[in-house]
Enzyme design. Structure first.
Site: not given
Ligand code: NAD
Length: 484
Positions: A375, A226, A176, A149, A173, A281
């Protein structure tokens, strides 16, 4: 609802998904933006069939012809920069400046793809008398890219221009949580002249990802997200004999030495921990203060206090993310960390339904605390205090992640010493967000990446192609050679 229900984009056509719909909210104000279909295994199959149909013609074109599409795509990204950035702001919640930078990075990756014909020329050599070998890079076929995202425009573009310019057909893909940018990217690629079916968007979540991992018609899968899901995707797609590159999460350590430049270090560390609300990240997550650096910590806190949600800082992605981040802060305080700057409970007037967390700096964190190891993916910096560089390196090296690390010092020798020993794929010297720019490649180590090579730059050429080696003899005299 601001936008209509999203469609998949298959074979160059909008294709309304059959799966259940998920609401997409803007993190800025909680407004319902759209609904995204959670595509089924059957819909992934439809997209793979469309891509496989389009692939042979595209793959047969010389690379110099294919990259013409990306010269036009680069122009369209620039032409629509403001509109693309606005979409990122709405669906992701970052600031306009950050969103513009994201689109500009997409432009840079596309420039690199335009240069691929200069980098991918094969080799030829006379290997015996009258016998020559040549090598050529060939596309893999239908490939997939699964994205997170936090960069709805940039991360898809890490893979799209390179993979397609190299002759593949792709299923994207997207996350979402931020699905809107992907459909706009699909439109711009068509406008740039990409043949229908070469780029397809299949929205969804777990079922769509699993179908991608399992589908026999998909040759390679790139994943960014992740570590937990990177491992699942790496294992599952590899089990189906696919080439997989799965980038995971991060826990980046910045090592600050007492001779570091005060202003530059303070502003760089503050920018690194707060940029994109800490949801990247490459964000600074742990600062290891070596010896006496209180002057820098004081300035850092002053810099952090200048960064205000709703003004020069965006929102975090969801209510769940806000609660998770604030939970880390509260737990650390309960365990003895000292809160120097507290971003909990942030609100923005007029946007009470948005999801905001302000910059947070925790001092005297210990390596055992969860906030020091896991994280957090929010604007939270943990300061760990140590006496020596060796202790700092030991903490950095003990992290299960290995995306980025940085050292702040005025000493070239010490900088080199730390850079050589830090256990991360991307190192900064006096740089808080050491993202390598093209043609250098992007990728971490350890649990921050599974698979071989990196996702961008020259390294990605290896991932998106396979080598064909041809051995050729035309001259009958060559028979005298043992190769004949
Ligand atoms: P995520 O892992 O939750 O989601 C990534 C993708 O996986 C999405 O497309 C999502 O739909 C899919 N997914 C989620 N759950 C799944 C499941 N159970 N099975 C199959 N697919 C599933 O990641 P996110 O929250 O969207 O993104 C944030 C994470 O991404 C952070 O950990 C961040 O460090 C990481 N990230 C890493 C890099 C990098 O270069 N290493 C870059 C950007 C983001």
């Amino acid at each position: 609802m601001k936008y209509s229900i999203l469609s998949n984009h298959v074979g160059g056509e909008e294709n309304s998904g059959k799966g259940p719909l998920l609401d997409v909210y803007s993190p800025l104000n909680g407004e319902l933006l759209s609904r995204v279909p959670l595509s089924t295994t059957e819909e992934v199959d439809q997209a793979v069939r469309a891509a496989a149909k389009a692939f042979p013609d595209w793959a047969a074109r010389p690379i110099k012809e294919r990259v013409q599409v990306f010269y036009r795509y680069k122009y369209l990204l620039e032409k629509h920069q403001d509109e693309l950035a606005a979409l990122v702001v709405e669906e992701n919640g970052k600031t306009r400046t950050e969103a513009v930078a994201e689109v500009q990075k997409s432009v840079e990756v596309t420039e690199f793809a335009c240069a691929l014909p200069q980098l991918t020329a094969g080799e030829i050599e006379e290997v015996s008398r009258g016998v020559e070998c040549r090598s050529d890079r060939k596309p893999l076929g239908v490939v997939a890219s699964i994205t997170p995202f936090n960069f709805p425009n940039m991360v898809p573009n890490w893979t799209i221009p390179n993979a397609l310019a190299l002759g593949n057909a792709m299923i994207l893909k997207p996350s979402e949580q931020t699905p809107l940018s992907a459909n706009r990217i699909a439109e711009l690629l068509l406008e740039a002249g990409l043949p229908k079916g070469i780029f397809n968007v299949v929205h969804g979540a777990r079922e769509a990802v699993e179908a991608i991992c399992d589908h026999p018609g998909i040759e390679a899968v790139s994943f960014v997200g992740s570590t937990k899901i990177a491992k699942i995707v790496y294992r599952r797609a590899s089990a189906h004999h696919k080439r997989v590159l799965a980038l995971g999460g991060a826990k980046n350590h910045l090592i600050v030495l007492p001779d570091a430049h005060e202003e530059m270090t303070a502003s760089d560390v503050a920018a690194s921990m707060t940029g994109c609300c800490g949801q990247r990240c490459m964000a600074a997550s742990v600062m290891i203060a070596v010896g006496e650096v209180d002057n820098i910590i004081e300035k850092l806190c002053a810099e952090a206090r200048k960064i205000v949600p709703g003004e020069n800082m965006g929102a975090v992605i969801s209510r769940a993310a806000k609660e998770r981040i604030e939970g880390y802060i509260t737990e650390a305080a309960e365990q003895g960390a000292e809160i120097l700057v507290d971003g909990r409970g942030a609100t923005v007037p007029g946007r009470e339904k948005g999801f905001y967390v302000g910059p947070t700096i925790l001092d005297r964190v210990t390596p055992e605390m969860r906030v020091a190891r896991e994280e957090v993916f929010g604007p939270v910096l943990s300061i760990l205090r140590v006496a020596t560089i060796e202790e700092a390196l030991e903490i950095e090296n003990a992290s299960e992640y290995g995306n980025a690390a940085a050292v702040f010092t005025q000493s070239g020798g010490l900088a080199r010493y730390v850079a050589e020993r830090a256990g991360a794929g991307m190192i900064g010297v006096n740089i808080g967000v050491p993202v390598p720019r093209e043609p250098f490649s992007f990728g971490g180590w350890n649990q921050s990446k599974f698979g071989t090579g990196d996702i961008t730059g020259k390294s990605s050429v290896e991932f998106w192609t396979k080598l064909k080696k041809t051995t050729i003899k035309w001259n009958p005299e060559a028979r005298t050679n043992w190769m004949s």
